[in-house]
Design a protein around this motif. Structure first.
Motif, PDB file in Angstrom:
ATOM      1  N   GLN A   1      26.928 -79.202  -3.852  1.00 42.89           N
ATOM      2  CA  GLN A   1      27.025 -79.255  -5.310  1.00 42.89           C
ATOM      3  C   GLN A   1      27.232 -77.874  -5.905  1.00 42.89           C
ATOM      4  O   GLN A   1      26.467 -76.952  -5.613  1.00 42.89           O
ATOM      5  CB  GLN A   1      25.721 -79.831  -5.883  1.00 42.89           C
ATOM      6  CG  GLN A   1      25.400 -81.207  -5.334  1.00 42.89           C
ATOM      7  CD  GLN A   1      24.200 -81.814  -6.037  1.00 42.89           C
ATOM      8  OE1 GLN A   1      23.098 -81.301  -5.940  1.00 42.89           O
ATOM      9  NE2 GLN A   1      24.430 -82.899  -6.747  1.00 42.89           N
TER      10      GLN A   1
ATOM     11  N   ARG B   1      25.456 -77.107 -14.157  1.00 42.33           N
ATOM     12  CA  ARG B   1      24.249 -77.932 -14.252  1.00 42.33           C
ATOM     13  C   ARG B   1      23.266 -77.298 -15.232  1.00 42.33           C
ATOM     14  O   ARG B   1      23.421 -76.147 -15.649  1.00 42.33           O
ATOM     15  CB  ARG B   1      23.608 -78.082 -12.870  1.00 42.33           C
ATOM     16  CG  ARG B   1      24.468 -78.844 -11.866  1.00 42.33           C
ATOM     17  CD  ARG B   1      24.583 -80.315 -12.214  1.00 42.33           C
ATOM     18  NE  ARG B   1      23.301 -80.989 -12.119  1.00 42.33           N
ATOM     19  CZ  ARG B   1      22.815 -81.533 -11.019  1.00 42.33           C
ATOM     20  NH1 ARG B   1      23.508 -81.478  -9.894  1.00 42.33           N
ATOM     21  NH2 ARG B   1      21.637 -82.143 -11.017  1.00 42.33           N
TER      22      ARG B   1
ATOM     23  N   ASN C   1      26.315 -87.584  -9.300  1.00 42.26           N
ATOM     24  CA  ASN C   1      25.354 -86.933 -10.184  1.00 42.26           C
ATOM     25  C   ASN C   1      23.949 -87.458  -9.893  1.00 42.26           C
ATOM     26  O   ASN C   1      23.639 -88.623 -10.135  1.00 42.26           O
ATOM     27  CB  ASN C   1      25.745 -87.205 -11.640  1.00 42.26           C
ATOM     28  CG  ASN C   1      24.812 -86.525 -12.620  1.00 42.26           C
ATOM     29  OD1 ASN C   1      23.587 -86.609 -12.500  1.00 42.26           O
ATOM     30  ND2 ASN C   1      25.380 -85.823 -13.584  1.00 42.26           N
TER      31      ASN C   1
ATOM     32  N   PRO D   1      27.502 -93.380 -13.154  1.00 46.49           N
ATOM     33  CA  PRO D   1      28.685 -92.515 -13.167  1.00 46.49           C
ATOM     34  C   PRO D   1      29.892 -93.235 -12.553  1.00 46.49           C
ATOM     35  O   PRO D   1      29.738 -94.250 -11.903  1.00 46.49           O
ATOM     36  CB  PRO D   1      28.248 -91.366 -12.243  1.00 46.49           C
ATOM     37  CG  PRO D   1      27.350 -92.030 -11.237  1.00 46.49           C
ATOM     38  CD  PRO D   1      26.641 -93.131 -11.983  1.00 46.49           C
TER      39      PRO D   1
END
Lengths: 331, 331
Positions: free
Chosen positions: A165, A170, A295, B284
């Motif tokens: 990620q 974020r 996510n 999502p």
């Protein structure tokens, strides 16, 4: 199907988000909420979670909650370890209610906390209900999903899962949580405090092994910093060369001297790409990639809620994702 | 776990391949085989399937097979429709044996063959065993896997699945089966004969809908040729411009006037790329891709064998992949 009634136990950030998510859905509704924090006792659940009032008071105990509410199931988002979750689950089981929990170690407790798992299994069977530990990770992306993908394989020799990620965009608390911006001494201190660790990576290794029928002889869980090789700027910080941009965590499982399972979790500011990838070596090889990655904030709430429907269908006992019919979104 | 004993019913190309695959595995073994073809009655199963002799004679009926063999479960690879498979399953259930079948319509029979499904469910419960229709497609890539991926979603508005295969390097019978090299009249004739159709696409649409709790109001299954826009040569044929290079099949499911599920199956010589892709629109969004696609020949055998382990664990009745704990490879 009639609407499923749930009570939420634990109103930290995750519990509050689950309340928001349930409020937005069809097919499931909140009828009660519990948190041990005396400062929020009696507050309206909706108001406390940033929603319209729900006429549901936050209770300090399940017993108090059940005086007026009649949930079909409990969502439990309180603690991460088996030691901590055991008395909480035992108390809920006394009321005969099935449980979905995000307790990370509960995702696969049959190796590292076998005794507690057996006790909870007996208690759940006695109560006539099922108990499940799940979540996005552990619980899905790095264990249940890779296991399910091996369904198409005649043989499997190795499983590798990567969750990478880019933390650049974020939330700032997330960037801090992964150690971004720390010098390497500070990073080591945060690591030593235990607050840097992604809990549950070894449980994911063990869940994959169990799905394939592999008896692991050794596991490993190693954390290292990702180090900036150039200066990186975010909205919140500037990370100099040689400082940490985030965390790199590797979980491994061996059978004999062969590394059979490798789980790679990496979250860092400035990563080129975000993705979730499963690589199965076998017949056939399978490489499955979710571009952009999933996510975690949304997905953890979603899978926990989605699990409630299935926890009502299965036989009593302590379950893992390997025992559950496939979860899915529902309305 | 002790070794699972199975009897194979149906020794066409798929059944033979499953025999080869089981012979190569740990944890599962063949103890009997049945085929209605009198010309192979009494032949050794191994020899007939291109393996070393197994000392297992091919029987003409299950009754004959069970005089000496004591399987734990049956693998049934004979027919594609519910009408045809019903008497076969009923006969096996009289012997009290659980069944994994590749019958395509059995993958989700609860819409299009509800009456037969109910009868088989009752018969399976009476026999105290479970019956499952599975396979790679229908059964996994275009239905169970997309359904499972929605587990991480708070909402789902649309599901699209694409299975695209370049048939350039596949076996010549496969190229012929998908209509490659035919002119468009010949393609239409082959289509009209029913032999071009990938059976089970509508069942996959319905399985996804069931997993999400959607009540479909209409489904559609449309086959068109893929047409060469330049000359294409393979080892077996030269396909002129304007001729078919393969087949394009679209399955759709609507709720009201909204197309909610779109399944796209395309197999053609000269396709640029092979892949299996799931695209979920929701919260999502999820786009999951298996690069190169999954080899259907290997995977169909593998998932059928892998299902045998789980069919022994579940409660009696007629099951779909939505009722099964997640399949995985096992040793």
């Amino acid at each position: 199907m009639s609407t499923i009634k749930v009570a939420q136990i634990g109103l930290g950030p995750l519990g509050q988000k689950i309340v928001q998510y349930i409020a937005a859905r069809q097919g499931i509704e909140l009828v009660g909420a519990v948190d041990i924090d005396p400062s929020i006792k009696g507050l309206d659940l909706g108001s406390h979670c940033g929603l319209d009032p729900m006429q549901i008071p936050i209770c300090e105990s399940l017993a108090e909650c059940l005086e007026t509410a009649t949930p079909d199931a409990i969502i439990l988002t309180t603690v991460s370890t088996m030691e901590q979750v055991k008395p909480q689950i035992e108390e809920i089981l006394k009321s005969g209610l099935p449980i979905v929990s995000t307790c990370e170690e509960l995702a696969y407790p049959w190796d590292m906390a076998k005794d507690i798992a057996e006790q909870l299994d007996i208690a759940a069977k006695k109560a006539g209900v099922a108990v499940l530990g799940t979540g996005i990770n552990p619980g899905f992306l790095m264990d249940a999903l890779p296991g399910f993908l091996t369904a198409v394989c005649q043989t499997v020799t190795n499983v590798k899962v990567s969750r990478v990620q880019n933390a650049q965009f974020r939330r700032i608390p997330f960037q801090k949580k992964i150690g971004a911006g720390l010098d390497l001494d500070q990073f080591e201190s945060l690591k030593a405090s235990g607050r840097l660790r992604h809990v549950g990576l070894t449980e994911s290794v063990q869940l994959i092994a169990a799905s394939l029928g592999w008896k692991l002889t050794k596991t490993e869980d190693i954390i290292t910093p990702v180090i900036a090789d150039k200066e990186i700027k975010t909205d919140a910080m500037t990370i100099p060369v040689g400082f940490a941009t985030g965390v790199d965590q590797i979980g491994r499982g061996w059978v004999g001297d062969e590394e059979k399972i490798t789980l790679h979790f990496k979250a860092a500011v400035g990563e080129a790409d975000s993705f979730d990838r499963v690589e199965i070596k076998g017949e056939p090889d399978i490489i499955s990639t979710i571009a952009g990655g999933v996510n975690g904030d949304v997905a953890t709430c979603a899978i926990t809620i989605n699990a409630v429907k299935q926890i009502l269908r299965v036989q009593p006992g302590l379950k893992t994702m390997l025992d559950m019919p496939p979860l899915s979104c529902f309305e």
